[in-house]
Scaffold this active site. Structure first.
Site, PDB file in Angstrom:
ATOM      1  N   ALA A   1       0.965  -1.010  -0.143  1.00 41.20           N
ATOM      2  CA  ALA A   1       0.023   0.022   0.174  1.00 41.20           C
ATOM      3  C   ALA A   1       0.972   1.564   0.198  1.00 41.20           C
ATOM      4  O   ALA A   1       0.067   2.170  -0.243  1.00 41.20           O
ATOM      5  CB  ALA A   1      -0.301   0.133   1.620  1.00 41.20           C
ATOM      6  N   GLY A   2       2.600   1.037  -0.268  1.00 45.88           N
ATOM      7  CA  GLY A   2       2.587   2.520  -0.116  1.00 45.88           C
ATOM      8  C   GLY A   2       2.934   2.806  -0.764  1.00 45.88           C
ATOM      9  O   GLY A   2       2.508   3.065  -2.124  1.00 45.88           O
TER      10      GLY A   2
ATOM     11  N   HIS B   1      19.373  -7.945 -47.714  1.00 46.63           N
ATOM     12  CA  HIS B   1      19.417  -6.152 -47.391  1.00 46.63           C
ATOM     13  C   HIS B   1      18.323  -5.511 -47.657  1.00 46.63           C
ATOM     14  O   HIS B   1      17.896  -4.957 -48.760  1.00 46.63           O
ATOM     15  CB  HIS B   1      20.723  -5.502 -48.692  1.00 46.63           C
ATOM     16  CG  HIS B   1      21.376  -6.697 -48.990  1.00 46.63           C
ATOM     17  ND1 HIS B   1      22.869  -7.205 -48.093  1.00 46.63           N
ATOM     18  CD2 HIS B   1      21.923  -7.659 -51.049  1.00 46.63           C
ATOM     19  CE1 HIS B   1      23.466  -8.316 -49.355  1.00 46.63           C
ATOM     20  NE2 HIS B   1      22.643  -8.168 -50.279  1.00 46.63           N
TER      21      HIS B   1
ATOM     22  N   ASN C   1      14.768 -15.619 -53.658  1.00 42.50           N
ATOM     23  CA  ASN C   1      15.411 -14.532 -52.862  1.00 42.50           C
ATOM     24  C   ASN C   1      15.664 -13.176 -53.682  1.00 42.50           C
ATOM     25  O   ASN C   1      14.352 -12.334 -54.189  1.00 42.50           O
ATOM     26  CB  ASN C   1      17.043 -14.410 -54.153  1.00 42.50           C
ATOM     27  CG  ASN C   1      18.088 -13.440 -54.441  1.00 42.50           C
ATOM     28  OD1 ASN C   1      18.786 -13.965 -53.529  1.00 42.50           O
ATOM     29  ND2 ASN C   1      17.998 -12.607 -54.176  1.00 42.50           N
TER      30      ASN C   1
ATOM     31  N   ALA D   1      17.529  -6.317 -52.923  1.00 40.19           N
ATOM     32  CA  ALA D   1      18.231  -5.087 -52.201  1.00 40.19           C
ATOM     33  C   ALA D   1      17.257  -4.451 -52.197  1.00 40.19           C
ATOM     34  O   ALA D   1      16.558  -4.307 -53.865  1.00 40.19           O
ATOM     35  CB  ALA D   1      19.340  -5.110 -51.889  1.00 40.19           C
TER      36      ALA D   1
ATOM     37  N   TYR E   1       0.435  -0.857 -46.815  1.00 38.21           N
ATOM     38  CA  TYR E   1      -0.878  -0.368 -46.062  1.00 38.21           C
ATOM     39  C   TYR E   1      -1.571   0.838 -47.094  1.00 38.21           C
ATOM     40  O   TYR E   1      -0.419   1.199 -47.517  1.00 38.21           O
ATOM     41  CB  TYR E   1      -0.168  -0.150 -45.091  1.00 38.21           C
ATOM     42  CG  TYR E   1      -0.705   1.241 -44.199  1.00 38.21           C
ATOM     43  CD1 TYR E   1      -2.253   0.404 -43.571  1.00 38.21           C
ATOM     44  CD2 TYR E   1      -0.628   1.949 -42.839  1.00 38.21           C
ATOM     45  CE1 TYR E   1      -2.982   0.658 -42.530  1.00 38.21           C
ATOM     46  CE2 TYR E   1      -0.988   3.108 -42.704  1.00 38.21           C
ATOM     47  CZ  TYR E   1      -2.343   2.501 -42.039  1.00 38.21           C
ATOM     48  OH  TYR E   1      -3.292   3.030 -41.317  1.00 38.21           O
TER      49      TYR E   1
END
Length: 453
Positions: free
Chosen positions: A9-10, A360, A374, A377, A384
């Site tokens: 409670a402290g 990458h 594959n 990069a 979205y």
């Protein structure tokens, strides 16, 4: 029959925080959670949590079917706190009293303490400190029997020389508490109702005081400020590191490793410096984790190599994978055997099949990638539209050229090839080549602009 009370409670004024003290963390979980977990190991049939300051926050965080909350509206001392629980105690029970800001007491220590309680004997947990300043002293008579606990502010100069101190942790029959607690007074320097005053009452009523001591001082150390929190955190991490090394894990520098959850590791696991484990983490045999990695709630298979500065959360990684450096695997990532995720690659809700490579500077989100793929990069799945998320499907053995944008929803067939720099907005059938970029123009005789002098 055992009832366990946890005083929580402290306010924790010296923490200088809006968060209730008992919710501050050690090892990644709240102080009071450590105490509750230990209480469950001890095996009490009833678990009562005394709350006061920040009660709503504490109740919200600690809600569980086996936890009952008792409110101490005014914080008038430890005796007053236990008084609030009296209506909930079973008359024939032994009562174990713990503290929500003393997180590292071992269950074995408490079980020994409880075993010392009989109808005519209560039990105290004490410890000897080289500097007992600020703590209540254990006062014994000439026979060595405990006769009283005197708080530091109320102690005489002679009593302040005593090094054995009260930890506050005790076990006592409920019927004794029901007799003694209503008789507590607050005629002391703090104007509070001290639980420790029941020791003199026990002595007067012929109830013996059994004493146990912990195996280490840190078991009974409480936290009142940030320095104490940091000190106990380091001790906790040392204990975690020792346990892992005893189980066969290689920690290249135990002082620079943090486990803020539960780590289960197979044989011959190697963890380099400055790595942090959070939540529930499972590492298979032969896993190697390079420096400065964070792994949260994840499972990593045998012989997988996590390279430096990688961040992995809520992910499942199978065997023989190669991750990083500087990889970020977000929630929902599921990698099959022998997948490679390279530097500056981010994945989220991505299922990637055996042997595929994203080496990458790529983002693969809301995607299902087949085996032997594959991904070049700079490739991203554009998942979205500002409102909704859409999925990308890439078939087995597809090849995605560098700097490609796959605008979801889109399906790349098995064995298909996407030319570098393409923006793919329509499905690509199996074994097809898709090239979607502006036609190159070479302008002869063009002169670069120059600055006017």
């Amino acid at each position: 029959m055992l009832d366990i009370l946890i005083l929580a409670a402290g306010k924790g004024t010296r923490m200088r925080s809006d968060l209730p003290k008992v919710l501050h963390p050690i090892g990644g979980k709240p102080l009071v959670q450590h105490v509750v977990d230990t209480a469950r190991q001890v095996g009490g049939e009833q678990l009562l949590l005394i709350v006061g300051h920040g009660a709503e926050q504490v109740e919200q965080r600690m809600a569980a079917p086996d936890v009952k909350f008792v409110v101490q509206a005014q914080q008038l001392g430890t005796g007053h706190a236990v008084q609030q629980a009296l209506p909930h105690l079973r008359p024939e029970a032994t009562v174990l009293i713990l503290y929500g800001d003393v997180p590292l007491t071992r269950a074995a220590t408490l079980q020994k303490l409880v075993a010392g309680v009989t109808d005519q004997q209560m039990a105290l947990l004490t410890v000897d400190l080289p500097d007992p300043s600020g703590y209540g002293r254990i006062v014994r008579d000439t026979s060595g029997a405990v006769v009283a606990i005197v708080e530091h502010k109320d102690a005489s100069d002679e009593q302040r020389l005593i090094c054995e101190i009260n930890t506050g942790i005790m076990a006592v029959k409920a019927r004794h508490l029901q007799q003694w607690l209503p008789r507590l007074g607050n005629n002391n320097a703090q104007g509070e109702y001290y639980l420790t005053d029941i020791i003199a009452m026990a002595k007067a009523d012929g109830v013996a005081i059994h004493v146990e001591q912990p195996g280490a001082i840190q078991e009974v150390e409480g936290i009142n400020n940030r320095q104490q929190q940091a000190t106990l955190e380091r001790y906790y991490q040392q204990q975690q590191a020792r346990a892992l090394m005893d189980a066969g894990v290689t920690l290249l520098d135990p002082a620079r490793f943090d486990c803020r959850g539960n780590l289960s590791a197979g044989r011959d696991v190697v963890i380099d410096i400055n790595c942090v484990i959070e939540g529930e983490v499972v590492l298979g045999d032969g896993v190697v984790i390079e420096p400065n990695c964070i792994i949260i709630n994840s499972k990593i298979g045998n012989n997988t190599h996590i390279k430096a500065f990688s961040h992995i959360e809520d992910a499942v990684i199978a065997a023989d994978c190669d991750i990083g450096p500087y990889a970020r695997l977000r929630p929902g990532t599921n990698l099959a055997d022998a997948v490679k995720i390279g530097n500056f690659v981010e994945t989220k809700k991505a299922v990637i099949a055996k042997g595929s490579k994203v080496n990458h500077l790529s983002y693969i989100g809301d995607a299902r990638v087949g085996s032997g793929v594959n991904v070049g990069a700079g490739t991203i799945t554009c998942n979205y539209d500002g409102v909704n998320k859409f999925k990308t499907e890439i078939g087995d053995n597809a090849f995605i050229g560098s700097n490609s944008a796959l605008v979801a929803p889109v399906n790349i067939g098995a064995g298909a090839t996407v030319g570098a720099g393409s923006v793919i907005t329509r499905d690509v059938d199996a074994a097809e080549l898709a090239v979607a970029r502006g036609k190159q123009r070479n302008i002869q005789g063009w002169e670069r602009p120059t600055r006017k002098s």
